[in-house]
Design an enzyme around this catalytic site. Structure first.
Site, PDB file in Angstrom:
ATOM      1  CE1 TYR A  22     -19.294  33.188  26.459  1.00 23.32           C
ATOM      2  CE2 TYR A  22     -17.245  34.432  26.367  1.00 23.32           C
ATOM      3  CZ  TYR A  22     -17.909  33.229  26.471  1.00 23.32           C
ATOM      4  OH  TYR A  22     -17.208  32.054  26.589  1.00 23.32           O
ATOM      5  CG  HIS A  97     -23.107  26.565  28.567  1.00 22.76           C
ATOM      6  ND1 HIS A  97     -22.091  26.862  29.451  1.00 22.76           N
ATOM      7  CD2 HIS A  97     -23.529  25.309  28.867  1.00 22.76           C
ATOM      8  CE1 HIS A  97     -21.891  25.813  30.238  1.00 22.76           C
ATOM      9  NE2 HIS A  97     -22.750  24.864  29.910  1.00 22.76           N
TER      10      HIS A  97
END
Ligand code: DQA
Length: 141
Positions: A22, A97
């Site tokens: 991430y 996402h």
């Protein structure tokens, strides 16, 4: 135009959570940059680890915003309640996402929310939020 950016569970930990997947940037830091890029537009931001709070935020956005950029995180794969909320909404919701969920574990390939979203952006990192905002502004909400 007023838009809501809605982040779901564990996205409050961006910057330190699984940085290999991430990244190392906090969402708050990214948001400062994003808001500067779209002057004249109001980008509201809400993050919650609680499914019902996300549903309330979507209902609130329907009344007050022209569109929503949502990363429902883990709930995207599991939440019938969020899916049902999206299905009844009159304003467009773009699903984002950060990681490419289709390149990850099979349980992440199922997106209950994607079929009732305006579209889904997955795998472009935080850039996905920028693309989603651009799309909503161009389409006029
Ligand atoms: C995520 C992907 C989900 O599978 C995961 O549960 C998340 C983040 C993403 O942004 O890549 O929490 O939505």
């Amino acid at each position: 135009m007023r838009l809501l950016i809605l982040n779901g569970p564990n996205l409050d930990l961006l910057g330190t959570r699984e940085p290999a997947i991430y990244g190392t940037r906090t969402f708050e830091d990214f948001l400062v940059e994003l808001r500067k890029e779209f002057p004249g537009h109001q980008l509201d931001y809400f993050q919650s680890n609680v499914e019902g709070e996300m549903i309330n935020a979507l209902r609130n956005a329907e009344a007050n915003c022209a569109g929503v950029v949502m990363n429902a995180a883990g709930y995207s794969h599991t939440s019938v309640a969020l899916r049902d909320t999206l299905a009844g909404m009159q304003v467009p919701v773009v699903e984002v996402h950060i990681s490419n969920v289709h390149a990850r574990e099979p349980f992440r390939h199922v997106l209950l929310t994607a079929a009732v979203s305006a579209g889904c952006i997955t795998g472009f990192g935080l850039e996905g939020y920028r693309l989603a905002v651009e799309y909503l502004l161009r389409r006029g909400g």
